[in-house]
Enzyme design. Structure first.
Site, mmCIF file in Angstrom:
data_model
loop_
_atom_site.group_PDB
_atom_site.id
_atom_site.type_symbol
_atom_site.label_atom_id
_atom_site.label_comp_id
_atom_site.label_asym_id
_atom_site.label_seq_id
_atom_site.Cartn_x
_atom_site.Cartn_y
_atom_site.Cartn_z
ATOM 1 N N ARG A 94 1.668 1.845 -3.526
ATOM 2 C CA ARG A 94 0.548 2.410 -4.318
ATOM 3 C C ARG A 94 0.247 3.846 -3.920
ATOM 4 N NH1 ARG A 94 -4.050 -1.676 -3.790
ATOM 5 N NH2 ARG A 94 -5.170 -0.313 -5.230
ATOM 6 N N GLN A 103 -15.832 2.825 -6.735
ATOM 7 C CA GLN A 103 -15.075 1.686 -6.207
ATOM 8 C C GLN A 103 -13.640 2.127 -5.917
ATOM 9 O OE1 GLN A 103 -15.947 -2.150 -8.612
ATOM 10 N NE2 GLN A 103 -16.295 -0.466 -10.053
ATOM 11 N N TYR A 129 0.823 -1.221 0.000
ATOM 12 C CA TYR A 129 0.000 0.000 0.000
ATOM 13 C C TYR A 129 0.850 1.261 0.000
ATOM 14 C CZ TYR A 129 -4.254 -2.574 0.008
ATOM 15 O OH TYR A 129 -5.268 -3.391 -0.409
ATOM 16 N N HIS A 154 -15.181 1.252 -1.365
ATOM 17 C CA HIS A 154 -14.008 0.455 -0.995
ATOM 18 C C HIS A 154 -13.004 1.196 -0.129
ATOM 19 C CE1 HIS A 154 -14.815 -2.085 -4.861
ATOM 20 N NE2 HIS A 154 -15.629 -2.403 -3.883
ATOM 21 N N CYS A 182 -7.034 1.516 12.956
ATOM 22 C CA CYS A 182 -6.634 0.414 13.845
ATOM 23 C C CYS A 182 -7.293 -0.866 13.352
ATOM 24 C CB CYS A 182 -7.113 0.713 15.268
ATOM 25 S SG CYS A 182 -7.056 -0.729 16.350
HETATM 26 C C1 BV8 Z 1 -17.814 -8.813 -0.321
HETATM 27 C C2 BV8 Z 1 -9.775 -1.906 -2.309
HETATM 28 C C3 BV8 Z 1 -19.222 -10.039 1.093
HETATM 29 C C4 BV8 Z 1 -8.504 -2.647 -2.065
HETATM 30 C C5 BV8 Z 1 -11.039 -3.399 -3.769
HETATM 31 C C6 BV8 Z 1 -14.805 -15.917 -3.612
HETATM 32 C C7 BV8 Z 1 -14.261 -15.815 -2.339
HETATM 33 C C8 BV8 Z 1 -14.367 -14.648 -1.569
HETATM 34 C C9 BV8 Z 1 -15.016 -13.541 -2.104
HETATM 35 C C10 BV8 Z 1 -15.550 -13.657 -3.377
HETATM 36 C C11 BV8 Z 1 -15.459 -14.807 -4.136
HETATM 37 N N1 BV8 Z 1 -16.066 -14.588 -5.332
HETATM 38 C C12 BV8 Z 1 -16.539 -13.330 -5.366
HETATM 39 C C13 BV8 Z 1 -16.255 -12.771 -4.175
HETATM 40 C C14 BV8 Z 1 -16.599 -11.429 -3.777
HETATM 41 C C15 BV8 Z 1 -15.396 -10.531 -4.005
HETATM 42 C C16 BV8 Z 1 -15.140 -10.365 -5.485
HETATM 43 O O1 BV8 Z 1 -15.921 -9.712 -6.177
HETATM 44 N N2 BV8 Z 1 -14.033 -10.963 -5.983
HETATM 45 C C17 BV8 Z 1 -13.725 -10.832 -7.401
HETATM 46 C C18 BV8 Z 1 -12.193 -10.722 -7.580
HETATM 47 C C19 BV8 Z 1 -14.284 -12.075 -8.104
HETATM 48 N N3 BV8 Z 1 -15.804 -9.268 -3.432
HETATM 49 C C20 BV8 Z 1 -15.488 -9.009 -2.158
HETATM 50 O O2 BV8 Z 1 -14.802 -9.719 -1.466
HETATM 51 C C21 BV8 Z 1 -16.114 -7.733 -1.610
HETATM 52 N N4 BV8 Z 1 -16.740 -8.019 -0.358
HETATM 53 O O3 BV8 Z 1 -18.289 -9.323 -1.304
HETATM 54 O O4 BV8 Z 1 -18.284 -9.010 0.972
HETATM 55 C C22 BV8 Z 1 -18.417 -11.319 1.206
HETATM 56 C C23 BV8 Z 1 -17.668 -11.527 2.358
HETATM 57 C C24 BV8 Z 1 -16.958 -12.734 2.473
HETATM 58 C C25 BV8 Z 1 -16.984 -13.695 1.441
HETATM 59 C C26 BV8 Z 1 -17.725 -13.436 0.269
HETATM 60 C C27 BV8 Z 1 -18.446 -12.248 0.157
HETATM 61 C C28 BV8 Z 1 -15.036 -6.690 -1.380
HETATM 62 C C29 BV8 Z 1 -14.524 -6.222 -2.707
HETATM 63 C C30 BV8 Z 1 -13.623 -5.003 -2.484
HETATM 64 C C31 BV8 Z 1 -12.195 -5.366 -2.838
HETATM 65 N N5 BV8 Z 1 -11.369 -4.159 -2.749
HETATM 66 N N6 BV8 Z 1 -10.319 -2.290 -3.623
HETATM 67 C C32 BV8 Z 1 -7.416 -2.194 -2.991
HETATM 68 O O5 BV8 Z 1 -7.684 -1.483 -3.984
HETATM 69 O O6 BV8 Z 1 -6.241 -2.543 -2.703
HETATM 70 S S1 BV8 Z 1 -11.621 -3.800 -5.297
HETATM 71 C C33 BV8 Z 1 -10.572 -3.229 -6.532
HETATM 72 O O7 BV8 Z 1 -11.165 -3.710 -7.740
HETATM 73 C C34 BV8 Z 1 -10.518 -1.714 -6.724
HETATM 74 O O8 BV8 Z 1 -11.252 -0.998 -5.776
HETATM 75 C C35 BV8 Z 1 -11.163 -1.519 -8.101
HETATM 76 O O9 BV8 Z 1 -11.892 -0.359 -8.205
HETATM 77 C C36 BV8 Z 1 -12.069 -2.679 -8.099
HETATM 78 C C37 BV8 Z 1 -12.781 -3.073 -9.330
HETATM 79 O O10 BV8 Z 1 -11.894 -3.081 -10.376
HETATM 80 P P1 BV8 Z 1 -12.147 -1.943 -11.505
HETATM 81 O O11 BV8 Z 1 -12.360 -0.633 -10.838
HETATM 82 O O12 BV8 Z 1 -13.224 -2.414 -12.414
HETATM 83 O O13 BV8 Z 1 -10.769 -1.884 -12.192
HETATM 84 P P2 BV8 Z 1 -10.246 -2.894 -13.306
HETATM 85 O O14 BV8 Z 1 -8.786 -2.704 -13.415
HETATM 86 O O15 BV8 Z 1 -10.805 -4.248 -13.053
HETATM 87 O O16 BV8 Z 1 -10.965 -2.368 -14.659
HETATM 88 C C38 BV8 Z 1 -10.649 -1.083 -15.151
HETATM 89 C C39 BV8 Z 1 -11.595 -0.845 -16.310
HETATM 90 O O17 BV8 Z 1 -11.348 0.467 -16.805
HETATM 91 C C40 BV8 Z 1 -11.393 -1.798 -17.470
HETATM 92 O O18 BV8 Z 1 -12.657 -2.253 -17.920
HETATM 93 C C41 BV8 Z 1 -10.731 -0.919 -18.548
HETATM 94 O O19 BV8 Z 1 -11.145 -1.300 -19.843
HETATM 95 C C42 BV8 Z 1 -11.294 0.425 -18.207
HETATM 96 N N7 BV8 Z 1 -10.471 1.574 -18.626
HETATM 97 C C43 BV8 Z 1 -9.121 1.621 -18.818
HETATM 98 N N8 BV8 Z 1 -8.767 2.868 -19.192
HETATM 99 C C44 BV8 Z 1 -9.911 3.626 -19.201
HETATM 100 C C45 BV8 Z 1 -10.991 2.792 -18.842
HETATM 101 N N9 BV8 Z 1 -12.263 3.243 -18.762
HETATM 102 C C46 BV8 Z 1 -12.481 4.549 -19.063
HETATM 103 N N10 BV8 Z 1 -11.494 5.417 -19.405
HETATM 104 C C47 BV8 Z 1 -10.201 4.986 -19.486
HETATM 105 N N11 BV8 Z 1 -9.223 5.841 -19.832
HETATM 106 ZN ZN ZN Z 2 -6.455 0.281 18.385
#
Ligand code: BV8
Ligand code: ZN
Length: 252
Positions: free
Chosen positions: A70, A101, A67, A119, A127
């Site tokens: 980043r 997000q 982090y 997020h 903490c």
């Molecule tokens: C939850 C903070 C309930 C951290 C982020 C199996 C096991 C456990 C969990 C899961 C599972 N399957 C699914 C899940 C749920 C999981 C999930 O979705 N996993 C994914 C990987 C499958 N979600 C969670 O865990 C969430 N919590 O569901 O709680 C729960 C609890 C326990 C168990 C199950 C469920 C929490 C999700 C939050 C994660 N934290 N960020 C950090 O950043 O370090 S998410 C992270 O990805 C970022 O925040 C980012 O914003 C986010 C999404 O990605 P995008 O923003 O879409 O970015 P990406 O690079 O993917 O895409 C960029 C896009 O921009 C592309 O399409 C590209 O074409 C386009 N682009 C490029 N240039 C441009 C453009 N567009 C316009 N203009 C441009 N110039």
């Molecule tokens: Zn504390």
């Protein structure tokens, strides 16, 4: 009629506009998107593996340094024309709300207000035990510790300090999620800007609007999980497309 004009017409006719943004809207500010190849020593890591509580518990220094890396990347970033265009649209349509997000603060710095943050914020730390309540924010600039050893200790309880972001497998902040859900219930036009639509629960939000008869507009240069449900796609960079929408609305 061009896609830009059609987008302007949808916004003009809307009763309630929501905008869901992802990492793509910050790409033109120089912040790599979440699924971009990571540079340098982080190339061999998968961010979705590092952005987890399990990784932090196993190796706090590695995740803390990830982090810090980043935060360094984001420090020089400035809002780009896409962020400013969204702020201009909110001036034009005052009930418009952004659900982001992203963990950078570029929407607020461009002038958008009342942003719903799903997020968290990478510029904040808390903490790990939220010992004084959720969240127990910690200003690490007031702390002195051996920075090569990883995260500092919470000044209140001595447990680790962690970034104030939502990791995979963690619940989203309750109040933010409830605000997003309430907004989506009354939204009849949602613009989905710069997200691959891979991460839930945010990825399901455009579908919610579609399910109750709303319109989905996507702004993305590539195909994404949202494209298939979009009524209209502005295929291009948000920093190029969104200012054109503002201009098209200008004289209406
Ligand atoms: C939850 C903070 C309930 C951290 C982020 C199996 C096991 C456990 C969990 C899961 C599972 N399957 C699914 C899940 C749920 C999981 C999930 O979705 N996993 C994914 C990987 C499958 N979600 C969670 O865990 C969430 N919590 O569901 O709680 C729960 C609890 C326990 C168990 C199950 C469920 C929490 C999700 C939050 C994660 N934290 N960020 C950090 O950043 O370090 S998410 C992270 O990805 C970022 O925040 C980012 O914003 C986010 C999404 O990605 P995008 O923003 O879409 O970015 P990406 O690079 O993917 O895409 C960029 C896009 O921009 C592309 O399409 C590209 O074409 C386009 N682009 C490029 N240039 C441009 C453009 N567009 C316009 N203009 C441009 N110039
Ligand atoms: Zn504390």
């Amino acid at each position: 009629m061009t896609g830009i004009q059609a987008c302007g017409d949808y916004l003009q006719a809307a009763k309630q506009i929501a905008v869901l943004t992802g990492a793509g809207v910050s790409k033109e500010s120089g912040i790599p998107t979440f699924r971009d190849a990571m540079e340098g020593l982080w190339t061999k890591f998968d961010p979705t593996q590092l952005a987890t509580r399990r990784a932090f518990d196993a190796n706090p220094k590695q995740v803390w340094d990830f982090y810090e890396y980043r935060r360094e990347l984001m420090r020089p970033a400035q809002p780009n024309p896409g962020h400013f265009a969204l702020a201009a649209l909110q001036k034009r349509f005052p009930t418009l709300r952004i659900i982001t997000q992203n963990i950078d603060d570029l929407h607020e710095r461009a002038g958008s207000t009342d942003v719903i943050r799903l997020h968290g914020k990478i510029s904040q730390n808390k903490c790990i035990a939220n010992c004084q309540g959720d969240p127990t924010l910690v200003d690490v600039s007031q702390l002195t510790w051996d920075k090569s050893s990883g995260p500092p200790a919470c000044p209140q309880c001595g447990q680790y300090v962690r970034p104030d972001v939502v990791w995979y497998g963690e619940m989203l902040p309750h109040t933010q999620l409830e605000r997003a859900k309430a907004l989506l219930e009354i939204t009849d036009v949602i613009m989905v800007v710069g997200t691959s639509g891979l991460v839930s629960p945010s990825a399901e939000m455009p579908r919610r609007v579609k399910e109750h008869g709303g319109v989905v507009i996507e702004v993305n240069p590539d195909y994404s999980m949202i494209t298939r449900i979009a009524n209209l796609k502005l295929e291009g960079a948000s920093g190029v497309m969104l200012p054109q929408v503002v201009v098209a609305l200008g004289d209406k």
